[in-house]
Design a protein around this motif. Sequence first.
Motif, PDB file in Angstrom:
ATOM      1  N   ARG A 123      80.469  39.843  10.940  1.00  0.00           N
ATOM      2  CA  ARG A 123      81.111  39.759   9.619  1.00  0.00           C
ATOM      3  C   ARG A 123      81.450  38.301   9.317  1.00  0.00           C
ATOM      4  NH1 ARG A 123      84.897  43.404  10.481  1.00  0.00           N
ATOM      5  NH2 ARG A 123      83.529  45.031   9.644  1.00  0.00           N
ATOM      6  N   VAL A 148      83.724  36.087   6.565  1.00  0.00           N
ATOM      7  CA  VAL A 148      84.816  36.278   5.618  1.00  0.00           C
ATOM      8  C   VAL A 148      85.026  34.993   4.822  1.00  0.00           C
ATOM      9  CG1 VAL A 148      87.253  36.836   5.340  1.00  0.00           C
ATOM     10  CG2 VAL A 148      85.912  37.943   7.152  1.00  0.00           C
ATOM     11  N   GLU A 167      77.873  41.502   7.628  1.00  0.00           N
ATOM     12  CA  GLU A 167      78.611  41.886   6.424  1.00  0.00           C
ATOM     13  C   GLU A 167      79.299  40.655   5.861  1.00  0.00           C
ATOM     14  OE1 GLU A 167      82.747  44.113   5.303  1.00  0.00           O
ATOM     15  OE2 GLU A 167      81.549  44.990   6.925  1.00  0.00           O
ATOM     16  N   GLN A 192      82.259  39.555   3.617  1.00  0.00           N
ATOM     17  CA  GLN A 192      83.499  40.109   3.074  1.00  0.00           C
ATOM     18  C   GLN A 192      84.229  39.024   2.296  1.00  0.00           C
ATOM     19  OE1 GLN A 192      87.378  41.378   5.340  1.00  0.00           O
ATOM     20  NE2 GLN A 192      85.890  43.051   5.567  1.00  0.00           N
ATOM     21  N   ILE A 245      87.078  42.398  -1.796  1.00  0.00           N
ATOM     22  CA  ILE A 245      88.306  43.137  -1.504  1.00  0.00           C
ATOM     23  C   ILE A 245      89.429  42.590  -2.370  1.00  0.00           C
ATOM     24  CG2 ILE A 245      90.055  43.622   0.250  1.00  0.00           C
ATOM     25  CD1 ILE A 245      87.822  43.650   2.296  1.00  0.00           C
ATOM     26  N   THR A 260      87.620  48.288  -2.697  1.00  0.00           N
ATOM     27  CA  THR A 260      86.509  47.419  -2.314  1.00  0.00           C
ATOM     28  C   THR A 260      85.370  47.643  -3.273  1.00  0.00           C
ATOM     29  OG1 THR A 260      85.437  49.023  -0.863  1.00  0.00           O
ATOM     30  CG2 THR A 260      87.155  47.639   0.109  1.00  0.00           C
ATOM     31  N   GLY A 302      88.289  45.402  10.001  1.00  0.00           N
ATOM     32  CA  GLY A 302      87.875  46.735   9.600  1.00  0.00           C
ATOM     33  C   GLY A 302      88.957  47.786   9.694  1.00  0.00           C
ATOM     34  N   HIS A 344      87.607  37.898   0.067  1.00  0.00           N
ATOM     35  CA  HIS A 344      89.021  38.190  -0.167  1.00  0.00           C
ATOM     36  C   HIS A 344      89.494  37.491  -1.434  1.00  0.00           C
ATOM     37  CE1 HIS A 344      89.969  39.058   4.372  1.00  0.00           C
ATOM     38  NE2 HIS A 344      89.048  39.847   3.866  1.00  0.00           N
ATOM     39  N   HIS A 362      91.800  43.656   7.017  1.00  0.00           N
ATOM     40  CA  HIS A 362      90.467  43.812   6.433  1.00  0.00           C
ATOM     41  C   HIS A 362      89.393  43.165   7.301  1.00  0.00           C
ATOM     42  CE1 HIS A 362      91.855  45.643   2.747  1.00  0.00           C
ATOM     43  NE2 HIS A 362      92.702  44.659   2.543  1.00  0.00           N
ATOM     44  N   LYS A 400      80.881  42.240  -0.102  1.00  0.00           N
ATOM     45  CA  LYS A 400      81.926  43.212  -0.406  1.00  0.00           C
ATOM     46  C   LYS A 400      83.181  42.469  -0.840  1.00  0.00           C
ATOM     47  CE  LYS A 400      83.902  45.502   2.989  1.00  0.00           C
ATOM     48  NZ  LYS A 400      84.095  46.515   4.052  1.00  0.00           N
TER      49      LYS A 400
END
Length: 313
Positions: free
Chosen positions: A123, A125, A180, A182, A279, A297, A202, A184, A199, A277
Amino acid sequence: MDVILHIGAHRTASTTLQHYLRANLHALRDQGIGFVGPRRTRDDGLLSGIQPDGAGAAQPDQARRRIARRCGRAAKSGLRHLVISDENMLGSVRRNLRQRMFYRDAGARLARYADAFDGRVARVVLSLRGLDAYWTSALAFGVGRGRPLPTPGDLDRLAQTRRSWRNLVEETAAAFPDAEIQLHSHEDLAGRPERRLWHMVGGGIEPPMNAARLWLNRAPDLPELRRLLAARGENAETLPSGTGRWAPFDAAQLAALRETHADDMFWLRAGADGTAKLIEEANPDQGGTNLPDGTKTRGQKDDGQDGRMARAG
């Protein structure tokens, strides 16, 4: 063990998150979470040699071996998640200000990090902030570190550039095609690092609250900027009077920055073409899927296999 790369961006409370993780090392380890921050990535050289800048040429093979050893030790110790956080993976605020461009070289830089991690990253971020607030904070930070005040031409160029978060998200996804991505919302999560961590891993943990309400490395406000300019022998009267935050952009420039950011957020909330994704905290006026904890999400599609996220087309 999941390797989670937190790549920033700068001026999105990265230092606050890193301080929170460092302050809770033992409590987080008890929940299977390890943390590696700038003290290890920079000072101890974990990520040294990946980029061909600084003191010498890149040494990717050596960096790859160091990372493999570090991740191997973490996995053997029983960790389920290893969070590696360093916003300088994207570049630097100084370079952004010097180039008057939003992380112009990020795509190539991130591709080198992806190669060095050799498929270990589960992941990535990234925190997003309104472009007007991002550049205002970056400019104040730069002046506080010795850069001259921006000229009207500098501000126009920043306001009119079309490079934005969308470019950065697309480049991140291209560099890490099997991870992934992610995203924010800074406006929602900057002051709550425990939620960001929840987050990032997960869910399924009870984040500690120690050091969870600190705000570190804030950009200097107007009184502090005037003091710094005066201490350097520069004319502090070129800044507006009063207190509070510096507002360098005029109305037209702010409108341009906000329009670009609104376009980015529309794309992200529509799914980001399946690349990432987003969030945000729950808001009944917005679309999205409500999670059990109330978060919404949007973005990457679930492929229905082993809980990982697969990109659309």
